[in-house]
Scaffold this active site. Structure first.
Site, short mmCIF file in Angstrom:
data_model
loop_
_atom_site.label_atom_id
_atom_site.label_comp_id
_atom_site.label_asym_id
_atom_site.label_seq_id
_atom_site.Cartn_x
_atom_site.Cartn_y
_atom_site.Cartn_z
N ARG A 61 0.82 -1.22 0.00
CA ARG A 61 0.00 0.00 0.00
C ARG A 61 0.85 1.26 0.00
NH1 ARG A 61 -3.72 -2.39 4.45
NH2 ARG A 61 -1.85 -3.65 4.56
N GLU A 98 5.69 -10.45 15.81
CA GLU A 98 5.25 -11.04 17.08
C GLU A 98 5.63 -12.53 17.10
OE1 GLU A 98 1.18 -10.20 17.83
OE2 GLU A 98 1.24 -11.10 19.84
P1 AMP Z 1 4.14 -2.39 11.84
O1 AMP Z 1 5.40 -2.97 11.29
O2 AMP Z 1 3.66 -3.08 13.09
O3 AMP Z 1 4.23 -0.89 12.02
O4 AMP Z 1 2.99 -2.69 10.78
C1 AMP Z 1 2.87 -1.91 9.66
C2 AMP Z 1 2.38 -2.67 8.47
O5 AMP Z 1 1.28 -3.54 8.80
C3 AMP Z 1 1.90 -1.69 7.44
O6 AMP Z 1 2.51 -2.02 6.22
C4 AMP Z 1 0.41 -1.83 7.42
O7 AMP Z 1 -0.03 -1.92 6.10
C5 AMP Z 1 0.06 -3.08 8.22
N1 AMP Z 1 -0.89 -2.87 9.34
C6 AMP Z 1 -0.61 -3.00 10.67
N2 AMP Z 1 -1.68 -2.78 11.43
C7 AMP Z 1 -2.68 -2.47 10.59
C8 AMP Z 1 -4.07 -2.13 10.77
N3 AMP Z 1 -4.65 -2.06 11.99
N4 AMP Z 1 -4.82 -1.87 9.67
C9 AMP Z 1 -4.25 -1.93 8.44
N5 AMP Z 1 -2.97 -2.25 8.21
C10 AMP Z 1 -2.18 -2.53 9.26
#
Ligand code: AMP
Length: 173
Positions: A61, A98
């Site tokens: 995205r 995780e």
């Molecule tokens: P993080 O590495 O935990 O910051 O996760 C980020 C990635 O996970 C991004 O590329 C987002 O597209 C996806 N992501 C994580 N949580 C969500 C959420 N609640 N809704 C949509 N996409 C999410």
């Protein structure tokens, strides 16, 4: 444009307890991408972030919003991809999830050393993906000038995991 009223909340996707922030209704709005790009341009201009040579979009995205932003800024677009998608030599970074690990790759010749870049993704949650992408930028010797996220999940404090550069988010939960 009130992004929050257009972004759709999907409870328990992809797993129980997660509220997935679905941006597809915003992308489907004829003014959606224009307004996202305008939001980023305005906020980065307010921060006096200087000349940007490339937007780094995180699969997938981050491609959708990063590419039109690169077009609006008149700079390069560089994709950061999941493993084994890029055909030429890559820098690779592995980061903890995780459960288990994930990997991201970027072409070694995508950005020259010293170039100033912004990393773009749709959502920052824990910050792990964005922090890993910063490591790819330092591997190629480019300078990270900032981050842009359409959505920031404040309660997860993901920005704490990131290097100390300006961080723009357009919608906060
Ligand atoms: P993080 O590495 O935990 O910051 O996760 C980020 C990635 O996970 C991004 O590329 C987002 O597209 C996806 N992501 C994580 N949580 C969500 C959420 N609640 N809704 C949509 N996409 C999410």
């Amino acid at each position: 444009m009130d992004f929050k009223s257009i972004i759709r909340d999907i409870p328990d996707f992809p797993q129980k307890g997660i509220i997935f922030r679905d941006i597809t209704p915003l992308l489907a709005n004829p003014q959606g991408i224009t307004e996202i790009v305008r939001g980023f341009k305005t906020k980065f201009a307010e921060l006096n972030i200087g000349t940007i040579d490339a937007i780094i979009g995180i699969e997938s995205r981050g491609f959708i919003i990063g590419a039109p932003l690169a077009m609006a800024l008149g700079c390069s677009f560089v994709p950061v991809r999941k493993p084994k998608k890029l055909p030429s030599a890559v820098f690779r970074v592995e980061y903890a999830l995780e459960y288990g690990t994930d990997t991201l790759e970027m072409h070694c010749d995508a950005i020259a050393a010293g170039k100033r870049v912004i990393i773009i993704d749709d959502v920052i949650a824990t910050g792990g993906t964005a922090a890993a992408t910063a490591k790819l930028i330092s591997q190629c010797g480019a300078e990270l000038a900032g981050y842009g996220f359409l959505i920031e999940l404040d309660f997860l404090n993901g920005r704490k995991a990131l290097p100390e550069v300006p961080i723009v988010s357009l919608v906060n939960y």
